[in-house]
Motif scaffolding. Structure first.
Motif, PDB file in Angstrom:
ATOM      1  N   SER A 299      -6.563 -26.548  18.411  1.00 12.29           N
ATOM      2  CA  SER A 299      -6.458 -25.626  17.274  1.00 12.29           C
ATOM      3  C   SER A 299      -7.615 -24.631  17.256  1.00 12.29           C
ATOM      4  CB  SER A 299      -6.433 -26.399  15.963  1.00 12.29           C
ATOM      5  OG  SER A 299      -5.320 -27.249  15.919  1.00 12.29           O
ATOM      6  N   VAL A 300      -8.803 -25.106  17.565  1.00  8.97           N
ATOM      7  CA  VAL A 300      -9.980 -24.245  17.620  1.00  8.97           C
ATOM      8  C   VAL A 300      -9.801 -23.183  18.704  1.00  8.97           C
ATOM      9  CG1 VAL A 300     -12.436 -24.252  18.252  1.00  8.97           C
ATOM     10  CG2 VAL A 300     -11.571 -25.921  16.607  1.00  8.97           C
ATOM     11  N   CYS A 301      -9.322 -23.604  19.876  1.00  7.53           N
ATOM     12  CA  CYS A 301      -9.082 -22.649  20.972  1.00  7.53           C
ATOM     13  C   CYS A 301      -8.065 -21.586  20.547  1.00  7.53           C
ATOM     14  CB  CYS A 301      -8.587 -23.383  22.224  1.00  7.53           C
ATOM     15  SG  CYS A 301      -9.853 -24.396  23.009  1.00  7.53           S
ATOM     16  N   PHE A 302      -6.992 -22.015  19.904  1.00  9.96           N
ATOM     17  CA  PHE A 302      -5.979 -21.060  19.443  1.00  9.96           C
ATOM     18  C   PHE A 302      -6.568 -20.096  18.416  1.00  9.96           C
ATOM     19  CE2 PHE A 302      -2.870 -19.811  16.233  1.00  9.96           C
ATOM     20  CZ  PHE A 302      -1.964 -19.103  17.021  1.00  9.96           C
ATOM     21  N   ALA A 303      -7.238 -20.641  17.405  1.00  8.38           N
ATOM     22  CA  ALA A 303      -7.767 -19.795  16.327  1.00  8.38           C
ATOM     23  C   ALA A 303      -8.764 -18.775  16.863  1.00  8.38           C
ATOM     24  CB  ALA A 303      -8.417 -20.653  15.249  1.00  8.38           C
ATOM     25  N   PHE A 304      -9.707 -19.219  17.679  1.00  7.44           N
ATOM     26  CA  PHE A 304     -10.729 -18.304  18.181  1.00  7.44           C
ATOM     27  C   PHE A 304     -10.191 -17.360  19.243  1.00  7.44           C
ATOM     28  CE2 PHE A 304     -14.092 -21.690  17.060  1.00  7.44           C
ATOM     29  CZ  PHE A 304     -14.115 -21.262  15.744  1.00  7.44           C
ATOM     30  N   GLY A 305      -9.143 -17.768  19.934  1.00  8.11           N
ATOM     31  CA  GLY A 305      -8.583 -16.933  20.985  1.00  8.11           C
ATOM     32  C   GLY A 305      -7.553 -15.930  20.515  1.00  8.11           C
ATOM     33  N   VAL A 306      -6.905 -16.197  19.369  1.00  5.35           N
ATOM     34  CA  VAL A 306      -5.759 -15.378  18.961  1.00  5.35           C
ATOM     35  C   VAL A 306      -5.922 -14.746  17.573  1.00  5.35           C
ATOM     36  CG1 VAL A 306      -3.276 -15.461  18.478  1.00  5.35           C
ATOM     37  CG2 VAL A 306      -4.199 -16.735  20.413  1.00  5.35           C
ATOM     38  N   LEU A 307      -6.445 -15.483  16.627  1.00  9.06           N
ATOM     39  CA  LEU A 307      -6.415 -15.037  15.226  1.00  9.06           C
ATOM     40  C   LEU A 307      -7.598 -14.147  14.853  1.00  9.06           C
ATOM     41  CD1 LEU A 307      -5.412 -18.393  13.492  1.00  9.06           C
ATOM     42  CD2 LEU A 307      -3.928 -16.468  14.090  1.00  9.06           C
ATOM     43  N   PRO A 308      -7.361 -13.173  13.969  1.00 10.69           N
ATOM     44  CA  PRO A 308      -8.492 -12.396  13.447  1.00 10.69           C
ATOM     45  C   PRO A 308      -9.338 -13.284  12.531  1.00 10.69           C
ATOM     46  CG  PRO A 308      -6.450 -11.756  12.338  1.00 10.69           C
ATOM     47  CD  PRO A 308      -6.080 -12.720  13.432  1.00 10.69           C
ATOM     48  N   LEU A 309     -10.589 -12.911  12.362  1.00 11.99           N
ATOM     49  CA  LEU A 309     -11.545 -13.704  11.594  1.00 11.99           C
ATOM     50  C   LEU A 309     -11.024 -14.072  10.205  1.00 11.99           C
ATOM     51  CD1 LEU A 309     -14.422 -14.905  11.407  1.00 11.99           C
ATOM     52  CD2 LEU A 309     -15.168 -12.693  10.540  1.00 11.99           C
ATOM     53  N   ARG A 310     -10.379 -13.150   9.494  1.00 12.57           N
ATOM     54  CA  ARG A 310      -9.954 -13.413   8.109  1.00 12.57           C
ATOM     55  C   ARG A 310      -8.913 -14.530   8.025  1.00 12.57           C
ATOM     56  NH1 ARG A 310      -6.765  -9.294   9.572  1.00 12.57           N
ATOM     57  NH2 ARG A 310      -4.585  -9.379   8.921  1.00 12.57           N
ATOM     58  N   LEU A 311      -8.189 -14.798   9.121  1.00  9.97           N
ATOM     59  CA  LEU A 311      -7.160 -15.843   9.114  1.00  9.97           C
ATOM     60  C   LEU A 311      -7.653 -17.191   9.639  1.00  9.97           C
ATOM     61  CD1 LEU A 311      -4.050 -13.851  10.412  1.00  9.97           C
ATOM     62  CD2 LEU A 311      -4.655 -14.406   8.053  1.00  9.97           C
ATOM     63  N   GLN A 312      -8.808 -17.224  10.264  1.00 10.50           N
ATOM     64  CA  GLN A 312      -9.250 -18.453  10.919  1.00 10.50           C
ATOM     65  C   GLN A 312      -9.478 -19.615   9.945  1.00 10.50           C
ATOM     66  OE1 GLN A 312     -12.570 -17.315  13.399  1.00 10.50           O
ATOM     67  NE2 GLN A 312     -11.247 -16.118  14.762  1.00 10.50           N
ATOM     68  N   ALA A 313     -10.190 -19.381   8.856  1.00  9.34           N
ATOM     69  CA  ALA A 313     -10.469 -20.470   7.912  1.00  9.34           C
ATOM     70  C   ALA A 313      -9.188 -21.000   7.281  1.00  9.34           C
ATOM     71  CB  ALA A 313     -11.448 -20.016   6.830  1.00  9.34           C
ATOM     72  N   VAL A 314      -8.266 -20.104   6.956  1.00 13.67           N
ATOM     73  CA  VAL A 314      -7.001 -20.540   6.351  1.00 13.67           C
ATOM     74  C   VAL A 314      -6.158 -21.300   7.371  1.00 13.67           C
ATOM     75  CG1 VAL A 314      -4.860 -19.744   5.275  1.00 13.67           C
ATOM     76  CG2 VAL A 314      -7.037 -18.736   4.627  1.00 13.67           C
ATOM     77  N   PHE A 315      -6.155 -20.838   8.616  1.00  5.67           N
ATOM     78  CA  PHE A 315      -5.463 -21.580   9.670  1.00  5.67           C
ATOM     79  C   PHE A 315      -6.066 -22.973   9.786  1.00  5.67           C
ATOM     80  CE2 PHE A 315      -5.455 -22.980  14.122  1.00  5.67           C
ATOM     81  CZ  PHE A 315      -4.083 -23.119  14.330  1.00  5.67           C
ATOM     82  N   PHE A 316      -7.399 -23.052   9.792  1.00  6.54           N
ATOM     83  CA  PHE A 316      -8.059 -24.352   9.868  1.00  6.54           C
ATOM     84  C   PHE A 316      -7.702 -25.221   8.660  1.00  6.54           C
ATOM     85  CE2 PHE A 316     -11.624 -22.387  12.599  1.00  6.54           C
ATOM     86  CZ  PHE A 316     -10.946 -22.699  13.772  1.00  6.54           C
ATOM     87  N   ALA A 317      -7.549 -24.610   7.490  1.00  4.48           N
ATOM     88  CA  ALA A 317      -7.142 -25.373   6.300  1.00  4.48           C
ATOM     89  C   ALA A 317      -5.741 -25.936   6.476  1.00  4.48           C
ATOM     90  CB  ALA A 317      -7.210 -24.503   5.049  1.00  4.48           C
ATOM     91  N   GLY A 318      -4.842 -25.146   7.059  1.00  2.00           N
ATOM     92  CA  GLY A 318      -3.482 -25.636   7.324  1.00  2.00           C
ATOM     93  C   GLY A 318      -3.472 -26.769   8.326  1.00  2.00           C
TER      94      GLY A 318
END
Length: 193
Positions: A147-166
């Motif tokens: 999940s960390v690899c996906f978030a840091f590799g694909v998502l913009p910063l503003r979506l990362q924390a919410v993705f991590f919350a999901g």
């Protein structure tokens, strides 16, 4: 169902993230953090309000203020470590997440929140850390690294924390089951009594 409604809701939520990132991620993290624990307690037919409150508070504090600062720091640090970006930047972020955030910020915050909200004595808190920390950290690395690899590799910063919350919702189910409310743990505790 009108397909435009989900699109409008997602756009509105993204607007909130853009304008009010800290507040939006804090509320999202709190709701998803508590909900993950509620799912496990419901499955186990148990009810521990203090524990659910601890997961709720931890989810809000971690997803909001901690990740708000951490993810900004991580973006700046990775630009300094790997100014060329790309795979080197991703590797720097994943390495910092795994060696600093998870073992030194995330887990201590989790145990501190639980100790305060659930009114553990110092000895009880120390016992939880001694008995659970290493196994929980290993599970955390196994569960979170993709999940960390996906978030840091694909998502913009503003979506990362919410993705991590999901993703954290699912992790909280795992963590709650491991730390006491899962059907097996409840059964073993009731057999011991």
């Amino acid at each position: 169902m009108n397909r435009a409604l989900p699109t409008r809701l997602l756009a509105a939520y993204d607007g909130l993230l853009t304008r009010h990132r800290l507040a939006t991620t804090t509320v999202s993290g709190a709701l998803l953090g508590g909900a993950g624990d509620v799912v496990v307690q419901h499955a186990a037919a148990s009810s521990d309000v203090d524990r659910t409150a601890a997961f709720f508070i931890f989810g809000g504090v971690l997803t909001g203020p901690i990740n708000y600062r951490w993810l900004d720091f991580l973006a700046a640090a990775s630009r300094s470590i790997a100014p060329q970006g790309g795979a080197a930047s991703l590797a720097a972020k994943v390495a910092l997440q795994s060696t600093v955030m998870q073992p030194l910020i995330y887990l201590p915050s989790f145990y501190l929140t639980n100790a305060l909200v659930r009114r553990w004595s110092v000895a009880e808190a120390a016992e939880h850390v001694r008995a659970e920390y290493a196994d929980t950290l290993r599970r955390l690395w196994l569960f979170w690294t993709p999940s960390v690899c996906f978030a840091f590799g694909v998502l913009p910063l503003r979506l990362q924390a919410v993705f991590f919350a999901g993703v954290g919702f699912a992790w909280n189910v795992v963590l709650s089951a491991y730390n006491g409310a899962g059907p097996q743990r409840v059964a073993s505790v009731s057999q011991e009594q």
